[in-house]
Design a protein around this motif. Sequence first.
Motif, short mmCIF file in Angstrom:
data_model
loop_
_atom_site.label_atom_id
_atom_site.label_comp_id
_atom_site.label_asym_id
_atom_site.label_seq_id
_atom_site.Cartn_x
_atom_site.Cartn_y
_atom_site.Cartn_z
N LYS A 102 -49.21 27.57 63.73
CA LYS A 102 -47.82 27.80 64.13
C LYS A 102 -46.91 27.67 62.91
O LYS A 102 -46.83 26.61 62.30
N LEU A 103 -46.25 28.78 62.57
CA LEU A 103 -45.32 28.82 61.45
C LEU A 103 -43.93 29.16 61.97
O LEU A 103 -43.76 29.47 63.16
N SER A 104 -42.94 29.11 61.09
CA SER A 104 -41.57 29.47 61.46
C SER A 104 -40.92 30.25 60.33
O SER A 104 -41.10 29.91 59.16
N LEU A 105 -40.18 31.30 60.70
CA LEU A 105 -39.32 31.97 59.74
C LEU A 105 -37.94 31.34 59.87
O LEU A 105 -37.29 31.45 60.91
N VAL A 106 -37.51 30.68 58.81
CA VAL A 106 -36.24 29.95 58.82
C VAL A 106 -35.20 30.76 58.06
O VAL A 106 -35.44 31.20 56.93
N SER A 107 -34.05 30.97 58.69
CA SER A 107 -32.92 31.65 58.03
C SER A 107 -31.76 30.67 57.98
O SER A 107 -31.48 29.96 58.94
N SER A 108 -31.08 30.64 56.84
CA SER A 108 -29.97 29.71 56.69
C SER A 108 -28.78 30.40 56.04
O SER A 108 -28.92 31.15 55.08
N ALA A 109 -27.60 30.17 56.63
CA ALA A 109 -26.33 30.58 56.06
C ALA A 109 -25.49 29.32 55.88
O ALA A 109 -25.92 28.23 56.25
N LYS A 110 -24.28 29.47 55.34
CA LYS A 110 -23.49 28.27 55.05
C LYS A 110 -23.05 27.54 56.31
O LYS A 110 -22.70 26.36 56.26
N ASN A 111 -23.09 28.23 57.45
CA ASN A 111 -22.61 27.61 58.68
C ASN A 111 -23.71 27.37 59.72
O ASN A 111 -23.45 26.79 60.76
N ALA A 112 -24.96 27.84 59.46
CA ALA A 112 -25.98 27.73 60.50
C ALA A 112 -27.38 27.86 59.92
O ALA A 112 -27.58 28.45 58.86
N VAL A 113 -28.35 27.28 60.64
CA VAL A 113 -29.77 27.42 60.33
C VAL A 113 -30.48 27.85 61.60
O VAL A 113 -30.29 27.24 62.66
N LYS A 114 -31.29 28.91 61.50
CA LYS A 114 -32.06 29.38 62.65
C LYS A 114 -33.54 29.35 62.31
O LYS A 114 -33.93 29.61 61.17
N SER A 115 -34.37 29.06 63.31
CA SER A 115 -35.81 29.01 63.11
C SER A 115 -36.49 29.83 64.21
O SER A 115 -36.27 29.57 65.40
N VAL A 116 -37.28 30.82 63.80
CA VAL A 116 -37.99 31.68 64.76
C VAL A 116 -39.49 31.42 64.61
O VAL A 116 -40.06 31.70 63.55
N PRO A 117 -40.16 30.89 65.63
CA PRO A 117 -41.59 30.56 65.51
C PRO A 117 -42.47 31.80 65.65
O PRO A 117 -42.11 32.77 66.31
N PHE A 118 -43.63 31.75 65.00
CA PHE A 118 -44.66 32.77 65.19
C PHE A 118 -46.02 32.15 64.88
O PHE A 118 -46.11 31.07 64.28
N VAL A 119 -47.09 32.82 65.30
CA VAL A 119 -48.44 32.30 65.15
C VAL A 119 -49.24 33.20 64.21
O VAL A 119 -49.19 34.42 64.33
#
Length: 252
Positions: free
Chosen positions: A119-136
């Motif tokens: 289980k991995l995650s693609l993490v995206s970050s901007a100055k106001n937010a962090v998002k994490s989308v999981p994938f296998v």
Amino acid sequence: MKIAPARYSFFLIALSLVTLFGCGKDPEPLKPIGGGQNPGGTLEYSVIGVKDISMERVGEATMQVNVERVSGDKNTEIQLLVADLPPGMKAYIDVQKSAPSFISFVTISSERVLEGSYKLSLVSSAKNAVKSVPFVVKVLPYTNHSQGVKGEYIETHKCSADGEKTVTVTIIPDQSIENKVIMRGFWSGTQINEVVAFIEPASHTITIPEQTLYDVTYKGSGTYTDDQITVNYSAKTQIFDETCTAVLNRKK
């Protein structure tokens, strides 16, 4: 008729209000700037295309990821990274940082990672937010197990007559016969010396069938893991008869 100054001022104000708002009409509401997308303010975005992937223990897979701006600041940069990578697994992101919208190709590679699901995650970050989308990532067995021993090794052998010696050996899979490998530089360290061997994946054993190269006859057997090969073999000519024990450690 002459209008008094105070009444004249009141008359002008009333006339201005009628002109501004119209007679009997409500004022029109203000419309958003930019067709409903605020060009400034907090950035809102979405990450599309992240999916489960699979590969062999030595292999790679690529997915296309779309980072799309929904609203807000057009100039805020978003950075991508892959989290929770196990040992032996790497990630390459061709567009790692940019202002949205943009497309990035994410490649995950495996270098002898054990079979299983990760289980991995693609993490995206901007100055106001962090998002994490999981994938296998599913790591599959080798189609050709000789790929598992491919690489460069340091062979340290002890021979009955020649003593201890260290040489460099390069192992490559045979292109036509499954589980057959070529061991370049085995025993001698000379890369043109190509000793043939066969691996048995079920028992993790390796066999060097009897063969003669440059007037030297080789024969032996041993065991192997992902990073090490241990083999007992003989090297004979009309002049000498060597019995050797060798350990080949993969170069890091």
